[in-house]
Scaffold this active site. Structure first.
Site, PDB file in Angstrom:
ATOM      1  N   LYS A  67       2.633  13.746  11.233  1.00 32.00           N
ATOM      2  CA  LYS A  67       2.877  14.584   9.170  1.00 32.00           C
ATOM      3  C   LYS A  67       2.874  16.066   9.572  1.00 32.00           C
ATOM      4  O   LYS A  67       2.670  16.770   8.782  1.00 32.00           O
ATOM      5  CB  LYS A  67       1.292  14.050   9.204  1.00 32.00           C
ATOM      6  CG  LYS A  67       0.991  13.035   8.692  1.00 32.00           C
ATOM      7  CD  LYS A  67      -0.164  12.756   7.576  1.00 32.00           C
ATOM      8  CE  LYS A  67      -0.663  10.895   8.460  1.00 32.00           C
ATOM      9  NZ  LYS A  67      -1.512  10.610   7.279  1.00 32.00           N
ATOM     10  N   THR A  68       4.293  16.656  10.075  1.00 26.73           N
ATOM     11  CA  THR A  68       4.506  17.674  10.261  1.00 26.73           C
ATOM     12  C   THR A  68       6.023  17.774   9.209  1.00 26.73           C
ATOM     13  O   THR A  68       6.128  16.548   8.230  1.00 26.73           O
ATOM     14  CB  THR A  68       4.953  18.469  12.075  1.00 26.73           C
ATOM     15  OG1 THR A  68       6.483  16.884  11.768  1.00 26.73           O
ATOM     16  CG2 THR A  68       4.078  18.102  12.507  1.00 26.73           C
TER      17      THR A  68
END
Length: 295
Positions: A142-143
């Site tokens: 979840k960058t």
């Protein structure tokens, strides 16, 4: 301190990202650059809040593309304590006035963001060790789009594991994969056909029975997803005991979801090999920096 800059590839993909960031900030004319001109100036980068310095290779690429020289006074990975109202010079730069100001915002934004991730990563891994946890604390995928290589790098600088880098790094089978194929066993069998022996398969499970199915089907990493903190130690211990004498059923246990700095003491147990959490990189506070041209 480990020099993680040697991890960065010689290919130009991440360097092109820096070019794109600079282009985004100056899409046409640089009016402020015209105002200050090309006189050679010295400037300083100041750290204004406590944290771990991170992002030096990326900042150096910004300065390189803007034809600026820098001398760092502190190393990447170093924790700097800043008292309220104070600031510390961490780097001295030299270049044309307009170039320094062109590089200013991109470099500071990256430095602030990456230092924030490194600082939060270090805070959580330090707390985990203090309460006796010996396993891995990892980030997630979840960058921020466009910043993945930099944000993953910052997790490492802070002392945490990056987890898988992308969809090609490891096969992770979640609820949608399982529902689409009909069962955990089907999903793992399909994955093994294409992943072969060299790629690990991780599978998300919701209860003890699903975990047993995943292990028997050959899953390498079993993710106990969104279990309650009081359930985790019981399920993990049962699984380790159940398969401890079965050499053909080697696996790691991972927990994902819900881990924060506030509940870490209640959440961790050493039968879980990996705790993955986006709290070390998603929505983390920044470390505050500024750049000032010397008078």
């Amino acid at each position: 301190m480990t020099d993680y800059s040697n991890l960065l590839p010689v290919s130009t993909q991440w360097k092109q990202s820096i070019t794109d960031f600079l282009t985004e900030d100056i899409p046409s004319f640089d009016y402020g650059g015209f105002v200050v001109g090309s006189e050679i100036k010295n400037a300083s980068i100041y750290m204004k809040s406590s944290g771990i310095i991170c992002g030096i290779p990326f900042i150096e690429e910004v300065f390189k593309q803007c034809e600026i020289n820098i001398k760092w006074h502190h190393k990447e990975g170093e924790y700097i304590k800043i008292n309220k109202g104070e600031k510390k010079c961490i780097g001295s730069i030299t270049g044309k006035s307009k170039n320094i100001l062109q590089a200013e915002r991109v470099s500071l934004n990256l430095l602030s963001r990456l230092s924030g991730i490194a600082s939060k990563s270090n805070e959580i891994i330090t707390k985990a060790r203090e309460v006796g946890y010996r396993g891995i604390i990892a980030g997630t995928r979840k960058t921020t789009p466009g910043l993945r290589i930099m944000e993953k790098y910052a997790m490492l600088v802070g002392g945490c594991d990056m987890h898988r880098f992308d969809l090609s790094s490891m096969i992770m089978l979640k609820d949608n994969h399982i529902w689409s194929t009909g069962s955990i066993t089907n999903a793992i069998n399909n994955a093994r056909k294409v992943g072969g022996f060299s790629i690990k398969i991780e599978i998300e499970v919701r209860d003890l029975n699903e975990a047993i199915e995943a292990i028997n089907a050959g899953g390498d990493i079993i993710m106990l997803d969104n279990f309650q903190s009081n359930e985790l130690p019981i399920v993990a211990k049962n699984l380790k005991e159940m398969f401890k004498d079965k050499n053909d059923k080697q696996f790691l246990l991972e927990c994902s979801g819900g881990l924060t700095i506030d509940n870490i003491g209640d959440y961790l147990c050493n039968d879980i090999d990996i705790y993955s959490t986006s709290s070390i990189h998603q929505g983390t506070p920044i470390v505050d920096y500024s750049l000032k041209i010397d008078k």
